[in-house]
Design a protein around this motif. Sequence first.
Motif, PDB file in Angstrom:
ATOM      1  N   PRO A   1       2.091  24.956   9.533  1.00 26.22           N
ATOM      2  CA  PRO A   1       3.494  24.745   9.907  1.00 26.22           C
ATOM      3  C   PRO A   1       4.071  26.030  10.516  1.00 26.22           C
ATOM      4  O   PRO A   1       3.716  27.128  10.096  1.00 26.22           O
ATOM      5  CB  PRO A   1       4.176  24.398   8.594  1.00 26.22           C
ATOM      6  CG  PRO A   1       3.251  24.808   7.516  1.00 26.22           C
ATOM      7  CD  PRO A   1       1.881  24.910   8.093  1.00 26.22           C
ATOM      8  N   THR A   2       4.923  25.889  11.509  1.00 26.14           N
ATOM      9  CA  THR A   2       5.519  27.055  12.154  1.00 26.14           C
ATOM     10  C   THR A   2       6.706  27.584  11.364  1.00 26.14           C
ATOM     11  O   THR A   2       7.170  28.684  11.632  1.00 26.14           O
ATOM     12  CB  THR A   2       5.968  26.736  13.600  1.00 26.14           C
ATOM     13  OG1 THR A   2       6.920  25.679  13.567  1.00 26.14           O
ATOM     14  CG2 THR A   2       4.780  26.355  14.466  1.00 26.14           C
ATOM     15  N   GLN A   3       7.226  26.826  10.384  1.00 23.46           N
ATOM     16  CA  GLN A   3       8.317  27.270   9.523  1.00 23.46           C
ATOM     17  C   GLN A   3       7.855  27.140   8.064  1.00 23.46           C
ATOM     18  O   GLN A   3       6.927  26.393   7.769  1.00 23.46           O
ATOM     19  CB  GLN A   3       9.578  26.406   9.678  1.00 23.46           C
ATOM     20  CG  GLN A   3       9.988  26.051  11.068  1.00 23.46           C
ATOM     21  CD  GLN A   3       9.440  24.699  11.503  1.00 23.46           C
ATOM     22  OE1 GLN A   3       8.297  24.371  11.265  1.00 23.46           O
ATOM     23  NE2 GLN A   3      10.259  23.923  12.185  1.00 23.46           N
ATOM     24  N   SER A   4       8.525  27.836   7.178  1.00 19.11           N
ATOM     25  CA  SER A   4       8.165  27.719   5.764  1.00 19.11           C
ATOM     26  C   SER A   4       8.904  26.569   5.086  1.00 19.11           C
ATOM     27  O   SER A   4       8.446  26.028   4.092  1.00 19.11           O
ATOM     28  CB  SER A   4       8.436  29.030   5.025  1.00 19.11           C
ATOM     29  OG  SER A   4       9.804  29.356   5.123  1.00 19.11           O
ATOM     30  N   SER A   5      10.067  26.179   5.629  1.00 18.59           N
ATOM     31  CA  SER A   5      10.799  25.038   5.087  1.00 18.59           C
ATOM     32  C   SER A   5      11.720  24.467   6.168  1.00 18.59           C
ATOM     33  O   SER A   5      12.053  25.160   7.131  1.00 18.59           O
ATOM     34  CB  SER A   5      11.613  25.434   3.851  1.00 18.59           C
ATOM     35  OG  SER A   5      12.619  26.356   4.210  1.00 18.59           O
ATOM     36  N   VAL A   6      12.071  23.215   6.003  1.00 23.69           N
ATOM     37  CA  VAL A   6      13.004  22.537   6.913  1.00 23.69           C
ATOM     38  C   VAL A   6      13.916  21.654   6.084  1.00 23.69           C
ATOM     39  O   VAL A   6      13.601  21.316   4.942  1.00 23.69           O
ATOM     40  CB  VAL A   6      12.271  21.668   7.977  1.00 23.69           C
ATOM     41  CG1 VAL A   6      11.454  22.508   8.918  1.00 23.69           C
ATOM     42  CG2 VAL A   6      11.426  20.604   7.313  1.00 23.69           C
ATOM     43  N   SER A   7      15.025  21.264   6.651  1.00 23.78           N
ATOM     44  CA  SER A   7      15.913  20.350   5.944  1.00 23.78           C
ATOM     45  C   SER A   7      15.775  18.927   6.465  1.00 23.78           C
ATOM     46  O   SER A   7      16.168  17.983   5.797  1.00 23.78           O
ATOM     47  CB  SER A   7      17.365  20.818   6.057  1.00 23.78           C
ATOM     48  OG  SER A   7      17.735  20.919   7.414  1.00 23.78           O
ATOM     49  N   HIS A  50       0.845  -1.191   0.000  1.00 25.62           N
ATOM     50  CA  HIS A  50       0.000   0.000   0.000  1.00 25.62           C
ATOM     51  C   HIS A  50       0.881   1.242   0.000  1.00 25.62           C
ATOM     52  O   HIS A  50       2.015   1.217   0.456  1.00 25.62           O
ATOM     53  CB  HIS A  50      -0.927   0.014   1.216  1.00 25.62           C
ATOM     54  CG  HIS A  50      -1.951  -1.062   1.182  1.00 25.62           C
ATOM     55  ND1 HIS A  50      -3.105  -0.966   0.446  1.00 25.62           N
ATOM     56  CD2 HIS A  50      -1.993  -2.276   1.773  1.00 25.62           C
ATOM     57  CE1 HIS A  50      -3.816  -2.061   0.596  1.00 25.62           C
ATOM     58  NE2 HIS A  50      -3.159  -2.886   1.397  1.00 25.62           N
ATOM     59  N   THR A  51       0.319   2.330  -0.487  1.00 26.01           N
ATOM     60  CA  THR A  51       1.050   3.585  -0.581  1.00 26.01           C
ATOM     61  C   THR A  51       1.373   4.145   0.793  1.00 26.01           C
ATOM     62  O   THR A  51       0.537   4.133   1.688  1.00 26.01           O
ATOM     63  CB  THR A  51       0.221   4.619  -1.363  1.00 26.01           C
ATOM     64  OG1 THR A  51       0.016   4.114  -2.673  1.00 26.01           O
ATOM     65  CG2 THR A  51       0.906   5.959  -1.433  1.00 26.01           C
ATOM     66  N   VAL A  52       2.596   4.637   0.922  1.00 24.38           N
ATOM     67  CA  VAL A  52       3.025   5.408   2.084  1.00 24.38           C
ATOM     68  C   VAL A  52       3.333   6.804   1.564  1.00 24.38           C
ATOM     69  O   VAL A  52       4.116   6.958   0.623  1.00 24.38           O
ATOM     70  CB  VAL A  52       4.289   4.818   2.740  1.00 24.38           C
ATOM     71  CG1 VAL A  52       4.775   5.689   3.878  1.00 24.38           C
ATOM     72  CG2 VAL A  52       4.043   3.400   3.209  1.00 24.38           C
ATOM     73  N   CYS A  53       2.693   7.814   2.129  1.00 24.59           N
ATOM     74  CA  CYS A  53       2.956   9.192   1.740  1.00 24.59           C
ATOM     75  C   CYS A  53       3.953   9.786   2.727  1.00 24.59           C
ATOM     76  O   CYS A  53       3.719   9.762   3.929  1.00 24.59           O
ATOM     77  CB  CYS A  53       1.672  10.017   1.758  1.00 24.59           C
ATOM     78  SG  CYS A  53       0.437   9.477   0.565  1.00 24.59           S
ATOM     79  N   SER A  54       5.053  10.295   2.204  1.00 26.37           N
ATOM     80  CA  SER A  54       6.047  10.932   3.072  1.00 26.37           C
ATOM     81  C   SER A  54       6.300  12.347   2.575  1.00 26.37           C
ATOM     82  O   SER A  54       6.257  12.617   1.374  1.00 26.37           O
ATOM     83  CB  SER A  54       7.343  10.127   3.103  1.00 26.37           C
ATOM     84  OG  SER A  54       7.875  10.004   1.805  1.00 26.37           O
ATOM     85  N   LEU A  55       6.545  13.222   3.502  1.00 24.39           N
ATOM     86  CA  LEU A  55       6.737  14.629   3.193  1.00 24.39           C
ATOM     87  C   LEU A  55       7.938  14.841   2.286  1.00 24.39           C
ATOM     88  O   LEU A  55       9.001  14.274   2.504  1.00 24.39           O
ATOM     89  CB  LEU A  55       6.939  15.405   4.497  1.00 24.39           C
ATOM     90  CG  LEU A  55       7.100  16.900   4.358  1.00 24.39           C
ATOM     91  CD1 LEU A  55       5.820  17.534   3.871  1.00 24.39           C
ATOM     92  CD2 LEU A  55       7.497  17.490   5.686  1.00 24.39           C
ATOM     93  N   ASP A  56       7.760  15.650   1.267  1.00 24.81           N
ATOM     94  CA  ASP A  56       8.859  16.048   0.389  1.00 24.81           C
ATOM     95  C   ASP A  56       9.478  17.302   1.001  1.00 24.81           C
ATOM     96  O   ASP A  56       8.966  18.400   0.839  1.00 24.81           O
ATOM     97  CB  ASP A  56       8.335  16.328  -1.021  1.00 24.81           C
ATOM     98  CG  ASP A  56       9.435  16.690  -1.995  1.00 24.81           C
ATOM     99  OD1 ASP A  56      10.603  16.815  -1.573  1.00 24.81           O
ATOM    100  OD2 ASP A  56       9.121  16.852  -3.181  1.00 24.81           O
ATOM    101  N   THR A  57      10.563  17.130   1.751  1.00 22.89           N
ATOM    102  CA  THR A  57      11.165  18.259   2.479  1.00 22.89           C
ATOM    103  C   THR A  57      11.908  19.225   1.571  1.00 22.89           C
ATOM    104  O   THR A  57      12.373  20.258   2.023  1.00 22.89           O
ATOM    105  CB  THR A  57      12.127  17.758   3.574  1.00 22.89           C
ATOM    106  OG1 THR A  57      13.104  16.912   2.974  1.00 22.89           O
ATOM    107  CG2 THR A  57      11.379  17.016   4.657  1.00 22.89           C
ATOM    108  N   ARG A  58      12.012  18.908   0.282  1.00 19.25           N
ATOM    109  CA  ARG A  58      12.680  19.822  -0.641  1.00 19.25           C
ATOM    110  C   ARG A  58      11.791  21.019  -0.984  1.00 19.25           C
ATOM    111  O   ARG A  58      12.271  22.050  -1.413  1.00 19.25           O
ATOM    112  CB  ARG A  58      13.081  19.098  -1.920  1.00 19.25           C
ATOM    113  CG  ARG A  58      14.126  18.020  -1.675  1.00 19.25           C
ATOM    114  CD  ARG A  58      14.313  17.171  -2.880  1.00 19.25           C
ATOM    115  NE  ARG A  58      13.055  16.439  -3.103  1.00 19.25           N
ATOM    116  CZ  ARG A  58      12.704  15.886  -4.243  1.00 19.25           C
ATOM    117  NH1 ARG A  58      13.491  15.959  -5.279  1.00 19.25           N
ATOM    118  NH2 ARG A  58      11.568  15.235  -4.363  1.00 19.25           N
ATOM    119  N   GLY A  59      10.482  20.874  -0.815  1.00 18.35           N
ATOM    120  CA  GLY A  59       9.554  21.953  -1.136  1.00 18.35           C
ATOM    121  C   GLY A  59       9.222  22.776   0.092  1.00 18.35           C
ATOM    122  O   GLY A  59       9.746  22.560   1.184  1.00 18.35           O
ATOM    123  N   SER A  60       8.333  23.730  -0.068  1.00 19.84           N
ATOM    124  CA  SER A  60       7.930  24.545   1.077  1.00 19.84           C
ATOM    125  C   SER A  60       6.809  23.843   1.835  1.00 19.84           C
ATOM    126  O   SER A  60       6.007  23.113   1.254  1.00 19.84           O
ATOM    127  CB  SER A  60       7.484  25.938   0.622  1.00 19.84           C
ATOM    128  OG  SER A  60       6.371  25.836  -0.225  1.00 19.84           O
TER     129      SER A  60
END
Length: 144
Positions: free
Chosen positions: A97-103, A75-85
């Motif tokens: 979100p409290t930040q606009s981006s994270v690494s 089954h599909t697992v959705c994981s955050l793409d941290t490269r985007g905002s």
Amino acid sequence: MNLLPGLKTRYCVESEQERVASAPVKCNPRANAKLDSGGKCLCAAPYTGDDCESCISGFNSERKPLWDSHDGKAHTVCSLDTRGSLTRETCNQHGEPTQSSVSRYEDIECRCDQRYAGQFCDSCEDGALAYPDCQDTSAKIYDP
């Protein structure tokens, strides 16, 4: 020896027809899905699609088997793409979100809407309410 005298145990058993028509069988079990009155999957963010096997924008999709799956399927697992905002979808559409981006994924923090809790606003503040509704009108945990 009976340690709890007078305790009666009751079981709730569903029929095979009820089991096959249930959300975890029809929809991706990872999506905390419910079925609407027409039997359509209603997916919790970030899952989407007729069977909750797709991810919304800003999330990566990967198919993995569930170790406790009833059907043995991946089954599909959705994981955050941290490269985007970061967007409201990052917080399961129940917070900001409290930040606009994270690494790093671990650095994400969400300010949850009323009634929601968890790092990604993915649970109810009141543990007796059912996610993703977190409403008093949703199914309460039953304990006779």
